[in-house]
Write a protein that holds these residues in place. Structure first.
Motif, PDB file in Angstrom:
ATOM      1  N   LYS A  62      -4.989 -11.896  -3.075  1.00  0.00           N
ATOM      2  CA  LYS A  62      -3.509 -11.304  -2.812  1.00  0.00           C
ATOM      3  C   LYS A  62      -2.717 -10.832  -4.178  1.00  0.00           C
ATOM      4  O   LYS A  62      -1.858  -9.820  -4.203  1.00  0.00           O
ATOM      5  CB  LYS A  62      -2.483 -12.165  -1.934  1.00  0.00           C
ATOM      6  N   GLU A  63      -2.954 -11.455  -5.375  1.00  0.00           N
ATOM      7  CA  GLU A  63      -2.100 -11.310  -6.236  1.00  0.00           C
ATOM      8  C   GLU A  63      -2.595  -9.945  -6.981  1.00  0.00           C
ATOM      9  O   GLU A  63      -1.674  -9.336  -7.500  1.00  0.00           O
ATOM     10  CB  GLU A  63      -2.534 -12.375  -7.428  1.00  0.00           C
ATOM     11  N   THR A  64      -3.762  -9.405  -6.704  1.00  0.00           N
ATOM     12  CA  THR A  64      -4.192  -8.197  -7.698  1.00  0.00           C
ATOM     13  C   THR A  64      -4.584  -7.229  -6.387  1.00  0.00           C
ATOM     14  O   THR A  64      -4.608  -5.757  -7.001  1.00  0.00           O
ATOM     15  CB  THR A  64      -5.295  -8.448  -8.436  1.00  0.00           C
ATOM     16  N   VAL A  78     -12.948  -9.408  -3.873  1.00  0.00           N
ATOM     17  CA  VAL A  78     -13.645 -10.528  -4.684  1.00  0.00           C
ATOM     18  C   VAL A  78     -15.009 -10.730  -4.123  1.00  0.00           C
ATOM     19  O   VAL A  78     -15.250 -10.707  -2.877  1.00  0.00           O
ATOM     20  CB  VAL A  78     -12.941 -11.782  -5.014  1.00  0.00           C
ATOM     21  N   ASP A  79     -15.958 -10.960  -4.965  1.00  0.00           N
ATOM     22  CA  ASP A  79     -17.203 -11.110  -4.629  1.00  0.00           C
ATOM     23  C   ASP A  79     -17.506 -12.676  -4.208  1.00  0.00           C
ATOM     24  O   ASP A  79     -18.527 -13.182  -3.430  1.00  0.00           O
ATOM     25  CB  ASP A  79     -18.217 -10.817  -5.435  1.00  0.00           C
ATOM     26  N   ASN A  80     -16.833 -13.764  -4.813  1.00  0.00           N
ATOM     27  CA  ASN A  80     -16.886 -15.001  -4.868  1.00  0.00           C
ATOM     28  C   ASN A  80     -15.299 -15.403  -4.874  1.00  0.00           C
ATOM     29  O   ASN A  80     -14.791 -15.420  -5.896  1.00  0.00           O
ATOM     30  CB  ASN A  80     -17.822 -15.435  -5.748  1.00  0.00           C
ATOM     31  N   CYS A  81     -14.998 -16.538  -4.005  1.00  0.00           N
ATOM     32  CA  CYS A  81     -13.651 -17.043  -4.041  1.00  0.00           C
ATOM     33  C   CYS A  81     -13.788 -18.124  -5.113  1.00  0.00           C
ATOM     34  O   CYS A  81     -12.860 -18.630  -5.430  1.00  0.00           O
ATOM     35  CB  CYS A  81     -13.279 -17.742  -2.638  1.00  0.00           C
ATOM     36  N   GLN A  82     -14.793 -18.528  -5.566  1.00  0.00           N
ATOM     37  CA  GLN A  82     -14.824 -19.703  -6.492  1.00  0.00           C
ATOM     38  C   GLN A  82     -14.097 -21.007  -6.229  1.00  0.00           C
ATOM     39  O   GLN A  82     -13.381 -21.472  -7.126  1.00  0.00           O
ATOM     40  CB  GLN A  82     -14.549 -18.995  -7.763  1.00  0.00           C
ATOM     41  N   LEU A 107      -4.931 -17.966  -1.186  1.00  0.00           N
ATOM     42  CA  LEU A 107      -4.592 -16.863  -2.437  1.00  0.00           C
ATOM     43  C   LEU A 107      -5.343 -15.804  -2.079  1.00  0.00           C
ATOM     44  O   LEU A 107      -5.149 -14.557  -2.627  1.00  0.00           O
ATOM     45  CB  LEU A 107      -5.528 -17.628  -3.660  1.00  0.00           C
ATOM     46  N   PHE A 108      -6.065 -15.701  -0.677  1.00  0.00           N
ATOM     47  CA  PHE A 108      -7.017 -14.498  -0.416  1.00  0.00           C
ATOM     48  C   PHE A 108      -6.426 -13.831   1.149  1.00  0.00           C
ATOM     49  O   PHE A 108      -5.813 -14.680   1.762  1.00  0.00           O
ATOM     50  CB  PHE A 108      -8.321 -14.926  -0.352  1.00  0.00           C
ATOM     51  N   GLN A 109      -6.650 -12.770   1.224  1.00  0.00           N
ATOM     52  CA  GLN A 109      -6.564 -12.259   2.604  1.00  0.00           C
ATOM     53  C   GLN A 109      -7.846 -11.659   3.213  1.00  0.00           C
ATOM     54  O   GLN A 109      -8.597 -10.688   2.377  1.00  0.00           O
ATOM     55  CB  GLN A 109      -5.467 -10.968   2.341  1.00  0.00           C
TER      56      GLN A 109
END
Length: 280
Positions: free
Chosen positions: A85-87, A91-95, A101-103
């Protein structure tokens, strides 16, 4: 009477040669098939930056990978992606970072086709004679729900079909530019083999989602039958007894008899590998 359907596999305009340098990028299925090639002494690079499930992540690997294989397998698993969301980046891996933090998003057919075509274009810019084999993984995604999983696979299949059969625009020479660009791009029907030919839960692992080792082995046999050169099939025949000998586990590995057996086996392996042409 026939009690099962057999998926037709058109023979490509190339053949896989012994000990080819190959690249495998994509889902868990790419891992399984890629490892099978490596076991048979092909110079296989398998998911060098981790398992990639969607076309955007496949592209990310191709962008970072600097090799120039003659043959590349790209295996698509899903059209679902996760954006930070920030950038806004995929992403390939949420680590293992917090899910908040993700959508999660679903790529359209056009977006999937675009990412895949860009990956193919990069491979060709580095080696114009590269042959790219695209597959759709037969792995099912229970977390989406089975209907959504099928929709995801359908999106990928439509995207692959779009780059295999683009809307041709005639060039000045009267030849389609798209036809020239995609002449070395083929589709291998791994998804259809599992769904339409095997069609049985006994060909899945215990989770009922991943193809079993038996299913992977059957797909490997179909690949050998339709994609391998005579020389590659001959190499497999010569390598098989040596591979079995190397895998043998004796009761007394320190015995002189076993040490002599292994020395002879390794000498045969060296001779076979040294006599096999692979600089293509």
């Amino acid at each position: 009477m026939q009690f099962r359907t057999v998926v037709d596999i058109p023979k490509p305009d190339f053949r896989i040669e012994p000990r080819e340098e190959m690249l495998f990028v994509g889902s868990c299925f790419a891992d399984s098939i890629g490892r099978r090639f490596a076991e048979e002494q092909f110079r296989a690079t398998v998911n060098p930056f981790g398992t990639m499930y969607n076309p955007a992540s496949v592209l990310h690997t191709i962008e970072k990978y600097e090799g120039q294989p003659r043959i590349a397998f790209l295996t698509l698993g899903t059209n679902h992606v996760y954006r930070l969301k920030e950038t806004g980046e995929i992403v390939d891996n949420c680590q293992k970072r917090p899910a908040a933090l993700f959508q999660e998003e679903e790529l359209s057919v056009d977006q999937c086709a675009d990412y895949l075509q860009r990956a193919v274009d990069i491979l060709r810019s580095r080696r114009p004679d590269v042959h790219v084999v695209v597959t759709v993984s037969p792995i099912r995604y229970r977390k989406y729900g089975y209907h959504e999983s099928q929709l995801s696979k359908a999106t990928l299949l439509l995207a692959v079909d779009r780059i295999l059969n683009p809307q041709f625009l005639p060039s000045e020479a009267g030849t389609s530019k798209s036809l020239i660009l995609n002449s070395k791009l083929v589709y291998f029907p791994a998804y259809e083999i599992v769904m339409d030919e095997l069609r049985d839960y006994r060909f899945y692992e215990s989770d009922m989602l991943h193809p079993s080792s038996q299913a992977v082995e059957y797909i490997w046999e179909r690949l050998v039958e339709h994609y391998f050169s005579d020389a590659a099939r001959q190499f497999l025949q010569e390598w098989a007894p040596l591979k079995a000998a190397l895998a043998h586990r004796p009761f007394n590995p320190d015995s002189e008899e076993y040490q002599q057996f292994m020395a002879k086996t390794r000498a045969k392996v060296d001779a076979l590998l040294n006599n096999t042409k692979h600089d293509l």
